[in-house]
Design an enzyme around this catalytic site. Sequence first.
Site, PDB file in Angstrom:
ATOM      1  N   GLY A   1       0.822  -1.221   0.000  1.00  0.00           N
ATOM      2  CA  GLY A   1       0.000   0.000   0.000  1.00  0.00           C
ATOM      3  C   GLY A   1       0.847   1.258   0.000  1.00  0.00           C
ATOM      4  N   ALA A   2       1.865   1.266  -0.860  1.00  0.00           N
ATOM      5  CA  ALA A   2       2.766   2.431  -0.892  1.00  0.00           C
ATOM      6  C   ALA A   2       2.316   3.467  -1.916  1.00  0.00           C
ATOM      7  CB  ALA A   2       4.187   1.967  -1.192  1.00  0.00           C
TER       8      ALA A   2
ATOM      9  N   GLY B   1       2.203   4.804   3.532  1.00  0.00           N
ATOM     10  CA  GLY B   1       3.102   3.939   2.763  1.00  0.00           C
ATOM     11  C   GLY B   1       3.945   4.738   1.787  1.00  0.00           C
TER      12      GLY B   1
ATOM     13  N   SER C   1      -2.852   0.384  15.265  1.00  0.00           N
ATOM     14  CA  SER C   1      -3.460   1.698  15.512  1.00  0.00           C
ATOM     15  C   SER C   1      -4.013   1.831  16.916  1.00  0.00           C
ATOM     16  CB  SER C   1      -4.582   1.974  14.528  1.00  0.00           C
ATOM     17  OG  SER C   1      -5.136   3.246  14.825  1.00  0.00           O
TER      18      SER C   1
ATOM     19  N   TYR D   1     -12.776  -2.777  10.784  1.00  0.00           N
ATOM     20  CA  TYR D   1     -11.440  -2.183  10.624  1.00  0.00           C
ATOM     21  C   TYR D   1     -10.671  -2.253  11.949  1.00  0.00           C
ATOM     22  CZ  TYR D   1      -7.809   1.391  10.342  1.00  0.00           C
ATOM     23  OH  TYR D   1      -6.599   2.063  10.413  1.00  0.00           O
TER      24      TYR D   1
END
Length: 396
Positions: free
Chosen positions: A90-91, A96, A223, A271
């Site tokens: 996910g860059a 990212g 997170s 999530y």
Amino acid sequence: MALQATSLLPAAVRVHKEGKSNACFKDVGFLGLPVSDHVRAECKSSLVFRRRELQVTAIRAETATTGPAIDQAAPEEKKTLRKGSVIITGASSGLGLATAKALAETGKWHVIMACRNFLKAEKAAKSVGIPKENYTIVHLDLASLESVRQFADNFRRSGRPLDVLVCNAAVYLPTAKEPSFTAEGFELSVGTNHLGHFLLSRLLLDDLKQSDNPSKRLIIVGSITGNTNTLAGNVPPKANLGDLRGLSGGLNGINNSVMIDGGDFDGAKAYKDSKVCNMLTMQEFHRRFHEETGICFASLYPGCIATTGLFREHIPLFRLLFPPFQKYITKGYVSEEEAGKRLAQVVSDPSLTKSGVYWSWNKNSASFENQLSKEASDAEKARKLWEVSEKLVGLA
Ligand code: NDP
Ligand code: PMR
């Protein structure tokens, strides 16, 4: 080496095939266009798209023919001269991308940007000025376990060493009324954020083991919102994996819940649950493999990067108010650039080599070992999560 060059081809070709998958159609926000325009634009520019695929394939083929930088050095110089090799999932945006930039700019790292949207990643890398010799884009759709397996195969065949793997990609679907699913039929948030990364990390563990870098690392982004020992983690819906009955049932909604704890679908909770899985997985890796392999396993909360694409599915009012709320009220806000530097620290800072740690930063941007919530540090739950996940991704 010629064999390597041809073996890299399918990764590029797959971009096109998988652009048609369920998960890729959810890719709103591409260049700011709504879905229908995006899909239309993609069709119109398919020639340009193919040309770019060929260009990048050609570049990668060239890299494979000449071999990674490591092969150029005299044997005794190898350890000091070669660039570090880091995969970042996910860059193509947000954290990212900022991390890829921070690392590539040092000239000491070659970043493999593992992204589902090849063209977007290429534009993103160019737009932030990542030196082209310091990155390679390789297709990876974490919402397809087949794609994850193909990515791992292609990476291995490329002959590059792997020093650090960063599991960063994520989706957040807070407004979804109904669940979406990965290619294999898992609820999309947990399927992508946890199961896709779980399989990827397991498949690439051997590559990490083989790295001659004394500071090889596997980093899984966590997170604060998955940690119920914080104010942020207590904003409903709260993360809770329960006894994992939904996960054990396959998260597919067929006579079964799509939520890990067996409850009704809630995108925001899914999530947060996935972030708990990320943090538990990091610790289980640490317990199982740190001593034997020397790999350092870490997770982190980089700060609230309120401007990223993560909130693309949220209502417009949220997207408008969230950044000032985090900047001026909670004071938890960090810029993408600052967050990228933080994650880059976890990748490369010689002082952050302790394994099994969940890193956070204080107001002066100094890193510290943070405390995880009771659930996110529950060793028994981590073991069970590992075993159930292994079955779901076909490793057991
Ligand atoms: P972004 O949306 O900007 O970045 C997420 C990345 O994940 C994008 O590059 C996206 O690709 C990619 N991605 C999504 N689905 C897939 C998939 N199926 N296969 C491959 N790649 C995929 O969000 P952030 O930068 O904010 O998020 C990065 C990480 O940081 C996440 O793990 C998130 O949980 C974590 N985090 C974020 C915080 C924040 O405040 N923003 C706070 C704490 C943690 P594409 O560009 O194609 O959409
Ligand atoms: Mg939160 C110190 C307080 C703090 C911090 C650091 C965050 C981070 N949040 C805090 C507090 C609050 N938030 C409070 C008091 C509220 C109620 C008004 C609140 C609300 C809120 C919402 C609705 N916050 C959110 C949302 C989201 O949709 C975001 C989310 O949960 O995404 C999963 C979010 C976040 N708050 C954060 C961070 C870092 C996020 C999002 C990113 C993430 O965890 O990945």
